[in-house]
Design a protein around this motif. Structure first.
Motif, short mmCIF file in Angstrom:
data_model
loop_
_atom_site.label_atom_id
_atom_site.label_comp_id
_atom_site.label_asym_id
_atom_site.label_seq_id
_atom_site.Cartn_x
_atom_site.Cartn_y
_atom_site.Cartn_z
N ALA A 1 13.50 -1.38 -2.68
CA ALA A 1 12.27 -0.71 -2.27
C ALA A 1 11.07 -1.44 -2.85
N THR A 2 9.96 -1.39 -2.13
CA THR A 2 8.73 -2.06 -2.56
C THR A 2 7.90 -1.12 -3.42
N PRO A 3 7.52 -1.54 -4.63
CA PRO A 3 6.67 -0.68 -5.46
C PRO A 3 5.22 -0.72 -4.99
N LEU A 4 4.51 0.35 -5.21
CA LEU A 4 3.09 0.39 -4.88
C LEU A 4 2.36 -0.69 -5.67
N ILE B 1 0.81 -1.23 0.00
CA ILE B 1 0.00 0.00 0.00
C ILE B 1 0.84 1.28 0.00
N GLY B 2 2.17 1.12 0.16
CA GLY B 2 3.04 2.29 0.14
C GLY B 2 4.07 2.20 -0.96
N ASN B 3 4.37 3.32 -1.59
CA ASN B 3 5.35 3.34 -2.67
C ASN B 3 6.75 3.62 -2.13
N SER B 4 7.73 2.90 -2.68
CA SER B 4 9.14 3.10 -2.32
C SER B 4 9.42 2.83 -0.84
#
Length: 218
Positions: free
Chosen positions: A157-160, A138-141
């Motif tokens: 980093a996790t992509p949205l 649910i969160g970008n970067s």
């Protein structure tokens, strides 16, 4: 009526009452067993098939088959995966996927399986294997653990990612070398814990891309 006859009649009455009580208890127990049995859902059983990606490799695991059973266990599911027709004493990696074939969409690493001397394997997994199976971010970067650098480096980093359902299964060789020994392509893929797996062997492409078998589990 003499005392002896009275005693016999009392004994017969007591025996009759005891028998009736026993019969009532047995009937209640049987009803309870039927109720308990009715509360258990029958397992959902389906097959995994040889990956269509191996079509150009006719000598590669031509007899490979998989059979899967999913049984409700409380608020989770127990998934039993059985394999046959694979190379003996060889490790494989099982993933849950958005779509069964390349590029697979979203996937997550479910676990390992290892064949015996007959090329068979059986493994149970406990988790969420039904129509609600999904991944999201649910969160970008958002920072992500960076553990492996090659050949497929971890993202930092996790992509949205909105909720993505995953209803398919796929099985990969854990090692490209093992795949080549079995007459399969030696390509390196990210589908194991170190991101250096071999090619896909089995999947659930016998179901539609957007309606994989896990979707049928309520």
């Amino acid at each position: 009526m003499n005392r002896s006859n009275f005693s016999l009649r009392r004994a017969a009455l007591a025996a009759g009452l005891a028998a009736a009580a026993a019969a009532s208890s047995t009937a209640a127990l049987a009803a309870g067993d039927d109720l308990a049995a009715a509360e258990w859902d029958a397992p959902f059983v389906f097959n995994m098939v040889r990956s269509p990606g191996l079509a150009s490799s006719p000598a590669c695991v031509v007899n490979a088959k998989g059979r899967v059973s999913i049984q409700k266990v409380g608020e989770a599911e127990e998934m039993t995966v059985q394999l046959q027709g694979l190379p003996a004493n060889t490790e494989f990696d099982l993933f849950v996927l958005s779509v069964p074939n390349f590029p697979f969409g979203m996937g997550w690493y479910q676990g390992d399986m290892k064949t015996d001397w007959q090329g068979k394997a059986r493994q149970k997994f406990i988790g969420r294997f039904n129509k609600e199976t999904f991944s999201l971010a649910i969160g970008n970067s958002v920072p992500a653990p960076h553990v492996h650098d090659s050949p497929f480096p971890d993202a930092s980093a996790t992509p949205l990612t909105p909720p993505v359902h995953q209803y398919h299964l796929g099985l990969w060789f854990n090692s490209p070398a093992d795949a080549q020994k079995a007459g399969c392509p030696g390509a390196v893929t990210p589908f194991n814990g170190e991101h250096n797996a071999g090619v896909q062997v089995l999947n659930t492409s016998n179901f539609p891309d957007l309606a994989g078998p896990l979707k049928r589990v309520k």
